[in-house]
Design an enzyme around this catalytic site. Sequence first.
Site, PDB file in Angstrom:
ATOM      1  CG  ASP A 205      -2.297   0.453   0.958  1.00 18.17           C
ATOM      2  OD1 ASP A 205      -2.443   1.544   0.387  1.00 18.17           O
ATOM      3  OD2 ASP A 205      -3.245  -0.269   1.316  1.00 18.17           O
TER       4      ASP A 205
ATOM      5  CG  ASP B  52      -4.715   5.625   0.639  1.00 19.48           C
ATOM      6  OD1 ASP B  52      -5.521   4.722   0.884  1.00 19.48           O
ATOM      7  OD2 ASP B  52      -4.757   6.752   1.197  1.00 19.48           O
TER       8      ASP B  52
ATOM      9  CD  GLU C 256      -8.857   4.307  -2.057  1.00 23.37           C
ATOM     10  OE1 GLU C 256      -9.829   4.024  -1.357  1.00 23.37           O
ATOM     11  OE2 GLU C 256      -7.901   5.006  -1.653  1.00 23.37           O
TER      12      GLU C 256
ATOM     13  CG  HIS D 232      -9.074  -1.252   4.099  1.00 25.44           C
ATOM     14  ND1 HIS D 232      -8.749  -1.304   2.752  1.00 25.44           N
ATOM     15  CD2 HIS D 232      -8.732  -0.009   4.511  1.00 25.44           C
ATOM     16  CE1 HIS D 232      -8.228  -0.142   2.382  1.00 25.44           C
ATOM     17  NE2 HIS D 232      -8.207   0.662   3.431  1.00 25.44           N
ATOM     18  CG  ASP D 233     -11.497   1.981   2.951  1.00 19.52           C
ATOM     19  OD1 ASP D 233     -11.109   1.981   4.133  1.00 19.52           O
ATOM     20  OD2 ASP D 233     -10.796   2.378   2.005  1.00 19.52           O
TER      21      ASP D 233
HETATM   22  C1  GLC Z   1      -8.167   5.284   1.440  1.00 24.99           C
HETATM   23  C2  GLC Z   1      -7.998   4.105   2.348  1.00 24.99           C
HETATM   24  C3  GLC Z   1      -8.720   4.390   3.614  1.00 24.99           C
HETATM   25  C4  GLC Z   1      -8.107   5.606   4.254  1.00 24.99           C
HETATM   26  C5  GLC Z   1      -8.083   6.787   3.299  1.00 24.99           C
HETATM   27  C6  GLC Z   1      -7.134   7.828   3.784  1.00 24.99           C
HETATM   28  O1  GLC Z   1      -9.486   5.484   1.071  1.00 24.99           O
HETATM   29  O2  GLC Z   1      -8.422   2.935   1.719  1.00 24.99           O
HETATM   30  O3  GLC Z   1      -8.695   3.298   4.503  1.00 24.99           O
HETATM   31  O4  GLC Z   1      -8.816   5.956   5.398  1.00 24.99           O
HETATM   32  O5  GLC Z   1      -7.641   6.429   2.021  1.00 24.99           O
HETATM   33  O6  GLC Z   1      -5.822   7.355   3.715  1.00 24.99           O
END
Ligand code: GLC
Length: 568
Positions: free
Chosen positions: A101, A202, A261, A333-334
Amino acid sequence: MTRPASDWWKSAVVYQIYPRSFADSNGDGIGDLAGIIGRLDYVRALGVDVIWLSPVYRSPQADNGYDISDYRAVDPMFGTLAEFDAFLARVHELGMKLVMDLVVNHTSDQHPWFAESRSTRVGSKRDWYFWRDARDGAEPNNWGSLFGGSAWQWDQSTEQYYLHLFERRQPDLDWTNPEVRAAVHDLMSWWLDRGVDGFRMDVINFISKADGLPDAPGIPGQTFVNAIDRFADGPHVHDYLAEMTRVVFADRDGEFMTVGEMPAVTPDEARLYTDPARHELNMVFQFEHMSVDQGADKFDYVGLDLVALKKSLHRWQIALAETGWNSLYWNNHDQPRVVSRFGDDHPDYWAASAKVLATVLHGMRGTPFVYQGEELGMTNYPFRHPWELQDIESLNYYNGVLEAGGDTGAALAGLTRMSRDNARTPMQWDAGPHAGFSSSAPWMPVNPNHTWLNAESQVCAADSVFAHYQALIHLRHRLPILVDGDFTPLMAEDPQIWAYTRTTPTAGLVVLANCGRDTRAVDVDPEWTGATLLLGNLPNAEASITSTTVELAPWEARIYLARPGSAG
Ligand code: GLC
Ligand code: CA
């Protein structure tokens, strides 16, 4: 057909590990690297090619590791760098790859870069972050944080605000500064030199903010607004990603994978990000299908409209058919657990619906991602009290409603359904104490259903959810048509049947799924007569299509293969 090594990831399946919740080796109730090492054979047995590891870097854990204070260290909570190296070596020995990540839109406020930046207005790292004067005694603009409240934090020591799109302990890096970009390139190279095989990036489409950080349109009187249009897919993001590829990957031998992401990304933007000719990213995580059941905000659950869900995913299939590449996911995980969200977690339908959802997703064109526990059909957790929630986003939301005098009962109901906490309860290894996750009480409660829903009971059972995922992953490796075949939706307006075909000039697959509790007859084109059953989720499915109607039991899914001689 053999695939050129450069796009090996098109036939790969990725497994995401969220280290806090996977396996605890030392009994402190928090998952760790040694725990993961002990469970790698399980991951290998599933058949996946790549592991995406959520952050294990040194972090104050304000956002469970998505707030990094040292990019070149492992947090002691998770282990040591030596353990990381042992983990990576074992992943490679087992024939898998590891994607790290990469959280570089922001750092932790405890990162030395930020400590230096905040210490003085004239220091060399001041412009590594966004510092701005107050505007009329208040925030520099009207942007709201994605975790609630303002996106700006006043810092008394130098009397300016800094920008944080997420929590105030996650200040945003200013990527217009070439020193910031170089620092990120360096840390990426450092991990690649250690042997990792790529990155999941991320919120990487947030790294370029609109020039001048202009206000976002808001309702008069509204203080902080959702300003995502002001920082998603901003003016320089494509340049930054192309530069990153050039600097970090261009001269490196090996097979790498990158996935960005990208909240709010559109298909047109995604095509640019993933066009191989542009050398930016292999694929992106888009979010459109994750919002079909959300109303005013993500905790406002409005129920599932299956037609809308299908249309969304189909739109992306078609948009990236010629150029670019999709990722395919239900969970991470979100997100809440998909079997509880889009499936049916009533005990009678739980397993069948988990398999149906897996089938429709893995049948599409793209690279499938499986989030830990999804392969077991893990469900949402029955949260009853606000104090059971741990996630910063959940807590901010609940407290916001509480402070505003809002309906906390409704807030808790929304969180129970949609919160990220649902994804983070411990992995259910067995029926024993703490689900075999830890020898002591875990940091998040274990779902009470672990007594019957667990890995131990599924890995050896031929009809388990786990076995179904194994079979789908095996098909992805075996059948090039799953990678390359054209996608065509069928019965797009049907509120219960999910159906589509995948075709090449020489072969065809038809995926038929009943997403409901009523038996349904599905009309199929006569050209599919004779197609043979490749995979089904219920016993006694017809071995081939013998007429123009196929009857599907509640939550039944089947994949039929036509002209099986070539299979793509
Ligand atoms: C992404 C991650 C999430 C995190 C956010 C800020 O969306 O997947 O878990 O809280 O970024 O880093
Ligand atoms: Ca531990």
